[in-house]
Structure formats: structure tokens, C-alpha cells
Design a protein around this motif. Structure first.
Motif, PDB file in Angstrom:
ATOM      1  N   LEU A 146      76.332 134.494  35.086  1.00 27.60           N
ATOM      2  CA  LEU A 146      75.673 133.894  33.931  1.00 27.60           C
ATOM      3  C   LEU A 146      76.388 134.278  32.642  1.00 27.60           C
ATOM      4  CD1 LEU A 146      73.346 132.395  32.525  1.00 27.60           C
ATOM      5  CD2 LEU A 146      72.008 134.505  32.683  1.00 27.60           C
ATOM      6  N   VAL A 147      76.755 135.543  32.518  1.00 27.10           N
ATOM      7  CA  VAL A 147      77.483 135.982  31.333  1.00 27.10           C
ATOM      8  C   VAL A 147      78.819 135.249  31.236  1.00 27.10           C
ATOM      9  CG1 VAL A 147      78.575 137.956  30.198  1.00 27.10           C
ATOM     10  CG2 VAL A 147      76.351 138.228  31.324  1.00 27.10           C
ATOM     11  N   ALA A 148      79.501 135.069  32.370  1.00 30.92           N
ATOM     12  CA  ALA A 148      80.782 134.353  32.362  1.00 30.92           C
ATOM     13  C   ALA A 148      80.605 132.926  31.862  1.00 30.92           C
ATOM     14  CB  ALA A 148      81.388 134.364  33.767  1.00 30.92           C
ATOM     15  N   GLU A 149      79.517 132.287  32.258  1.00 27.21           N
ATOM     16  CA  GLU A 149      79.247 130.925  31.783  1.00 27.21           C
ATOM     17  C   GLU A 149      79.068 130.910  30.267  1.00 27.21           C
ATOM     18  OE1 GLU A 149      75.909 129.196  33.711  1.00 27.21           O
ATOM     19  OE2 GLU A 149      76.733 129.404  35.735  1.00 27.21           O
ATOM     20  N   GLU A 150      78.307 131.868  29.750  1.00 26.41           N
ATOM     21  CA  GLU A 150      78.043 131.889  28.315  1.00 26.41           C
ATOM     22  C   GLU A 150      79.306 132.223  27.534  1.00 26.41           C
ATOM     23  OE1 GLU A 150      75.144 130.808  27.216  1.00 26.41           O
ATOM     24  OE2 GLU A 150      74.665 130.530  29.317  1.00 26.41           O
ATOM     25  N   VAL A 151      80.146 133.118  28.049  1.00 26.66           N
ATOM     26  CA  VAL A 151      81.400 133.461  27.384  1.00 26.66           C
ATOM     27  C   VAL A 151      82.313 132.236  27.320  1.00 26.66           C
ATOM     28  CG1 VAL A 151      83.543 134.767  27.668  1.00 26.66           C
ATOM     29  CG2 VAL A 151      81.345 135.933  27.830  1.00 26.66           C
ATOM     30  N   ALA A 152      82.314 131.435  28.399  1.00 23.35           N
ATOM     31  CA  ALA A 152      83.153 130.236  28.423  1.00 23.35           C
ATOM     32  C   ALA A 152      82.756 129.246  27.330  1.00 23.35           C
ATOM     33  CB  ALA A 152      83.079 129.573  29.791  1.00 23.35           C
ATOM     34  N   ARG A 153      81.499 129.272  26.926  1.00 22.57           N
ATOM     35  CA  ARG A 153      81.028 128.335  25.908  1.00 22.57           C
ATOM     36  C   ARG A 153      81.626 128.630  24.533  1.00 22.57           C
ATOM     37  NH1 ARG A 153      74.666 127.811  26.075  1.00 22.57           N
ATOM     38  NH2 ARG A 153      75.187 126.164  24.576  1.00 22.57           N
ATOM     39  N   ILE A 154      82.140 129.827  24.338  1.00 19.75           N
ATOM     40  CA  ILE A 154      82.793 130.144  23.064  1.00 19.75           C
ATOM     41  C   ILE A 154      84.304 130.288  23.246  1.00 19.75           C
ATOM     42  CG2 ILE A 154      80.749 131.206  22.051  1.00 19.75           C
ATOM     43  CD1 ILE A 154      81.959 133.933  22.698  1.00 19.75           C
ATOM     44  N   GLY A 155      84.819 129.742  24.350  1.00 18.17           N
ATOM     45  CA  GLY A 155      86.254 129.735  24.561  1.00 18.17           C
ATOM     46  C   GLY A 155      86.802 130.967  25.241  1.00 18.17           C
ATOM     47  N   GLY A 156      85.941 131.821  25.788  1.00 18.73           N
ATOM     48  CA  GLY A 156      86.408 133.015  26.479  1.00 18.73           C
ATOM     49  C   GLY A 156      86.715 132.742  27.943  1.00 18.73           C
ATOM     50  N   ARG A 157      87.619 133.500  28.510  1.00 20.32           N
ATOM     51  CA  ARG A 157      87.997 133.324  29.912  1.00 20.32           C
ATOM     52  C   ARG A 157      88.353 134.676  30.516  1.00 20.32           C
ATOM     53  NH1 ARG A 157      92.216 131.652  26.699  1.00 20.32           N
ATOM     54  NH2 ARG A 157      94.279 132.608  27.100  1.00 20.32           N
ATOM     55  N   ASP A 158      88.518 134.665  31.838  1.00 19.79           N
ATOM     56  CA  ASP A 158      88.932 135.871  32.582  1.00 19.79           C
ATOM     57  C   ASP A 158      88.017 137.057  32.278  1.00 19.79           C
ATOM     58  OD1 ASP A 158      91.064 134.485  33.687  1.00 19.79           O
ATOM     59  OD2 ASP A 158      92.451 135.084  32.105  1.00 19.79           O
ATOM     60  N   LEU A 159      86.707 136.817  32.373  1.00 19.87           N
ATOM     61  CA  LEU A 159      85.742 137.870  32.093  1.00 19.87           C
ATOM     62  C   LEU A 159      85.761 138.940  33.178  1.00 19.87           C
ATOM     63  CD1 LEU A 159      83.250 138.829  30.339  1.00 19.87           C
ATOM     64  CD2 LEU A 159      81.849 137.705  32.081  1.00 19.87           C
ATOM     65  N   SER A 160      85.814 140.197  32.755  1.00 24.03           N
ATOM     66  CA  SER A 160      85.676 141.333  33.666  1.00 24.03           C
ATOM     67  C   SER A 160      84.576 142.243  33.133  1.00 24.03           C
ATOM     68  CB  SER A 160      86.978 142.141  33.776  1.00 24.03           C
ATOM     69  OG  SER A 160      88.002 141.383  34.376  1.00 24.03           O
ATOM     70  N   ILE A 161      83.784 142.796  34.036  1.00 22.38           N
ATOM     71  CA  ILE A 161      82.818 143.822  33.686  1.00 22.38           C
ATOM     72  C   ILE A 161      83.220 145.085  34.439  1.00 22.38           C
ATOM     73  CG2 ILE A 161      80.417 144.573  33.890  1.00 22.38           C
ATOM     74  CD1 ILE A 161      79.584 141.709  33.385  1.00 22.38           C
ATOM     75  N   LEU A 162      83.532 146.131  33.695  1.00 18.93           N
ATOM     76  CA  LEU A 162      84.063 147.366  34.254  1.00 18.93           C
ATOM     77  C   LEU A 162      83.031 148.473  34.066  1.00 18.93           C
ATOM     78  CD1 LEU A 162      87.549 147.013  32.560  1.00 18.93           C
ATOM     79  CD2 LEU A 162      87.055 146.529  34.951  1.00 18.93           C
ATOM     80  N   LEU A 163      82.713 149.180  35.147  1.00 16.45           N
ATOM     81  CA  LEU A 163      81.743 150.270  35.114  1.00 16.45           C
ATOM     82  C   LEU A 163      82.458 151.587  35.389  1.00 16.45           C
ATOM     83  CD1 LEU A 163      78.917 148.610  37.262  1.00 16.45           C
ATOM     84  CD2 LEU A 163      79.207 148.517  34.777  1.00 16.45           C
ATOM     85  N   GLN A 164      82.002 152.668  34.750  1.00 13.93           N
ATOM     86  CA  GLN A 164      82.645 153.958  34.996  1.00 13.93           C
ATOM     87  C   GLN A 164      82.270 154.487  36.373  1.00 13.93           C
ATOM     88  OE1 GLN A 164      81.648 157.587  33.220  1.00 13.93           O
ATOM     89  NE2 GLN A 164      79.475 157.133  32.892  1.00 13.93           N
ATOM     90  N   ASP A 165      83.238 155.088  37.057  1.00 15.85           N
ATOM     91  CA  ASP A 165      82.944 155.701  38.348  1.00 15.85           C
ATOM     92  C   ASP A 165      82.249 157.040  38.113  1.00 15.85           C
ATOM     93  OD1 ASP A 165      85.192 157.178  37.431  1.00 15.85           O
ATOM     94  OD2 ASP A 165      85.680 157.732  39.485  1.00 15.85           O
ATOM     95  N   TYR A 166      81.703 157.607  39.177  1.00 13.89           N
ATOM     96  CA  TYR A 166      80.893 158.816  39.031  1.00 13.89           C
ATOM     97  C   TYR A 166      81.710 160.040  38.630  1.00 13.89           C
ATOM     98  CZ  TYR A 166      76.707 156.475  40.621  1.00 13.89           C
ATOM     99  OH  TYR A 166      75.637 155.628  40.688  1.00 13.89           O
ATOM    100  N   ALA A 167      82.999 160.030  38.946  1.00 20.69           N
ATOM    101  CA  ALA A 167      83.846 161.160  38.550  1.00 20.69           C
ATOM    102  C   ALA A 167      84.354 161.017  37.118  1.00 20.69           C
ATOM    103  CB  ALA A 167      85.025 161.292  39.509  1.00 20.69           C
ATOM    104  N   GLN A 168      84.021 159.924  36.443  1.00 21.76           N
ATOM    105  CA  GLN A 168      84.460 159.662  35.077  1.00 21.76           C
ATOM    106  C   GLN A 168      85.983 159.693  34.965  1.00 21.76           C
ATOM    107  OE1 GLN A 168      82.195 161.353  31.827  1.00 21.76           O
ATOM    108  NE2 GLN A 168      80.547 162.001  33.193  1.00 21.76           N
TER     109      GLN A 168
END
Length: 408
Positions: A35-57
Motif C-alpha cells: 500500500l505504501v508503495a502504491e502511494e509513493v508511486a502517486r508522487i513519482g517515487g519508485r523502487d521503494l524499500s523498507i529496511l528494519l534494524q536487525d537485533y544485533a544492531q
């Protein structure tokens, strides 16, 4: 979509964020990122990545999902994503093939959840404003949906985790909190095998309540004791006022449940974030270090108090007064009692030298500085962490909160 056809006005942004919020409320967790990728595309954004920190930081790992760009994990150090995460600031990187890759921190309050990365053909102030607000909303949604799924946990886990470690991570508050008057950050090692170490905190009006504990043992017994100790601490914190009463309540809970042969060491702190006045009970821990003007100036000693669970006398409370900019570093004995290759203990003097060396370098904030200290100490120990090793840092900035804007 042509650059001239993309609406990035304030009104459009409000409608986009409102639509995203309305739709996300009823979506299952795995559909949030698409859903976020769809909304980002509406403002011309592409190649969306969501990166989360691992437990060891150590890494920022990509969240898998439809319409997401899923690449390799990015190191926390020496990467644009890591810089955005640790500094809680936007990083923009021009791309060789054209366009700009934006890395935006995902924040839950002041706690960094991860990073959102997106590519645009060009970046203007309207893009920065809208994507910044979108990243804030995405951070909140990820935290909310995390309660309903294991998807985010599995993405963050980079190696098998013990049952004890699962229990400990479920106990923790956010690893970082930052408000104008005070910042805190904590880190646990070994991330995937920790058993008895834990910490907790809460900011209630002007009083910051902190507990750092170490339950004896290295297995499920230690995790069970830590769970009861933290539970008793939270209950007492929400009922009582004084540190002495908190200590007594925890002591009674551990002794009743586990008997006289089990104990938990603890540090309990009250910090008045308006005045810098600090109360300390140290029940069996190494004394915290006071860092002032980039140097360890002394250990914050307190009267001897028995560990929690031994049914000792009421604790003696030591009072200290912090100066603006002071940091207090709490740590468990696993930091200094690790044996080096030659059999020598790591020791407090070596810890203080590491703290002084890193404190003299430019600060990137409490979380980034504590993470750098943790990894430096691990390197100094030859990569070994045979016992639980916890670091918890407090930075007091001072001043009254009266200047903060209050919404009517």
C-alpha cells in the motif's frame, strides 16, 4: 508519470496521507508495504524499500513484500541507510543512472524503527515535506501492525534465537527515547542468546524512572527471573514513588518465587529531567560512569545494597546532581568480566579508556554513540560475549519543558 503532472501540494499531501491512514487501518500486516508503495508511486517515487534494524544492531535488512525493492542488507556503519537511521535524518544520494535515492528514518516517537528508501527523478522541498510525513506515518503503522504478526520479527532476525532471548526482547521498551530534556538508549548482547539481562524506563512528568537488571544464570531460569523482576518493577513504579519501595517490592517478588538461592542484581534510578537531580540505588552492579565534557570523570558510587531477592535491609539511596550535557553509562558485569585471549579480565580501566576515546569523537546522538561503543567493546574483547552484556546510556540536556508547544 511526467514531472510536471505530479501534484505535491500541501492539500494533495494531506489527502494522500489521510487515504493511506484510512486504508491501512483494516489491512493485514503483509499488505501495508505494498500500500505504501502504491502511494509513493502517486508522487513519482519508485523502487521503494523498507529496511528494519536487525537485533544485533549491525544491519538494516529489507522487508520482503509485493511492490517492494528487496536487495541485500545494508550495514549500519558506512551506508546511506545506516547514516539516516543512526542520525534520524534524511540522506539523499544522486544516482549514476539519474534520479535521487532518498533514505528517510522511520520513527516511532523518537525511537528509530528503520529506514524507508525511495528513488525520485528530482527532489524539491515539497517532496521532502511530503515524504517526511509519510515516513513518520509508516513508522507508526509498522509498530502498530507488529503486534499482530511475526513478519517484521522474522525479517529482523538474522540467526537462530534462544527461547530466553525471545523472552527478553519481548520485555524491552523502545531501545531509544529522546525528548528535549533527556535521551536514553540501551543495547543487549549477545542479541540472540541473552538470558538474564534487561532494562526498563518510563518518563512520568519530570521524573525519568530507570531499571537495569541482571538475573543470575544463563538459561530459562534467568529469563524467568528477569521477567518477574521487570514486572514487579513496573507494578511498583505505577503504584509507589520511592526507589526504596521499588527495591523492596522487587526483592519480595523474587524471594517468594525463587527462594533464597536466586537473586537479581539491579540499578534503580530516578532522574528529575528539569533539575538534573538523580537518585541511585545500586544493588550489586558495577557503579555507573559519569561522562562530562567527553571524559569519564568518576564512578557514581552508592552505599552497598544486597541484590534483589536476598531480603536485605532497605537500600541506602545516593543522590547526585548532573550538569547539562552529562551522560551516565550503566552496564552489567558481562562487559568487564569477559576474559581476553590471554585469560586477563577486560576490566573497568579498559572500559573507561574505550569510553574516553570514543567520547572525544564527534557525537552522532546517544543511540549511534552507544552502538559504536558496544561494537568497539566487542572488538576489544576479541568478538567474545560469553555472558550477558548490557549497556544503557542517559544524556541529560536540562531545562524546563515550558517552552514546548502545547496544542489546544
Amino acid at each position: 508519470m511526467g514531472e510536471e503532472s505530479v501534484d505535491r501540494s500541501e492539500g494533495f499531501g494531506e489527502r494522500l496521507l489521510g487515504l493511506l491512514l484510512d486504508r491501512a487501518r483494516q489491512l493485514p500486516p503483509q499488505l501495508i508495504a505494498p500500500l505504501v508503495a502504491e502511494e509513493v508511486a502517486r508522487i513519482g517515487g519508485r523502487d521503494l524499500s523498507i529496511l528494519l534494524q536487525d537485533y544485533a544492531q549491525e544491519l538494516l535488512v529489507p522487508l520482503p513484500g509485493r511492490k517492494l525493492r528487496v536487495g541485500q542488507p545494508e550495514p549500519m556503519a558506512d551506508s546511506p541507510a545506516g547514516q539516516a537511521f543512526l542520525r534520524a535524518d534524511v540522506v539523499e544520494v544522486p544516482q549514476a543512472a539519474g534520479g535521487v535515492r532518498m533514505y528517510l528514518p522511520l520513527l516511532d516517537g523518537s525511537d528509530q524503527v528503520g529506514v524507508m528508501a525511495v528513488t525520485l527523478d528530482a527532489v524539491a522541498d515539497d517532496d521532502r515535506r511530503l515524504l517526511g510525513r509519510l515516513a513518520n506515518l509508516v513508522g507508526d503503522m509498522l509498530v502498530t501492525k507488529n503486534a499482530y504478526t511475526d513478519q517484521f520479527f522474522l525479517a529482523r532476525r538474522r540467526e537462530p534465537m534462544t527461547v530466553s532471548a525471545e523472552i527478553q526482547w519481548s520485555l524491552l521498551p523502545p531501545l531509544t527515547m529522546s525528548v528535549p530534556q533527556v535521551s536514553v538508549a540501551g543495547i543487549l548482547e549477545p542479541a540472540y542468546r541473552v538470558a538474564g539481562d534487561s532494562f526498563d524506563y518510563a518518563l512520568n512528568d519530570n521524573i525519568l524512572h530507570i531499571a537495569v537488571i541482571d538475573a543470575m544464570g544463563h538459561d530459562l531460569d534467568a529469563a524467568a527471573m528477569a521477567t518477574i523482576a521487570i514486572g514487579a518493577y513496573r507494578h511498583a513504579r505505577r503504584v509507589f514513588v520511592s526507589l526504596a519501595e521499588k527495591y523492596a517490592f522487587m526483592d519480595d517478588a523474587i524471594s517468594r518465587q525463587f527462594g533464597p538461592d536466586h537473586f537479581v542484581t539491579a540499578q534503580l534510578i530516578h532522574l528529575n529531567v528539569a533539575t538534573g537531580e538523580m537518585e541511585l540505588v545500586n544493588a550489586g552492579h558495577p557503579a555507573p560512569l559519569l561522562i562530562r565534557k567527553n571524559r569519564v570523570v568518576r564512578q557514581l558510587e552508592s552505599a552497598t545494597t544486597l541484590p534483589v531477592g536476598f531480603g536485605g535491609e532497605p537500600p541506602q539511596i545516593r543522590e547526585h546532581t548532573l550538569q547539562q550535557g552529562d551522560r551516565v553509562l550503566c552496564y552489567t558485569d558481562g562487559i568487564i568480566e569477559e576474559h581476553l585471549a590471554g585469560g586477563e579480565l577486560f576490566g573497568e580501566e579498559r572500559l573507561i579508556r574505550c569510553v574516553n576515546r570514543l567520547s572525544a569523537e564527534p557525537s552522532e546522538g546517544v543511540r549511534a554513540d552507544l552502538r559504536r561503543l558496544s561494537h568497539t567493546l566487542k572488538t576489544e574483547r576479541g568478538g567474545r560475549t560469553s555472558d550477558d552484556a548490557t549497556l544503557f546510556m542517559i544524556e541529560w540536556c536540562g531545562g524546563a519543558a515550558d517552552h514546548l508547544a502545547v496544542l489546544d
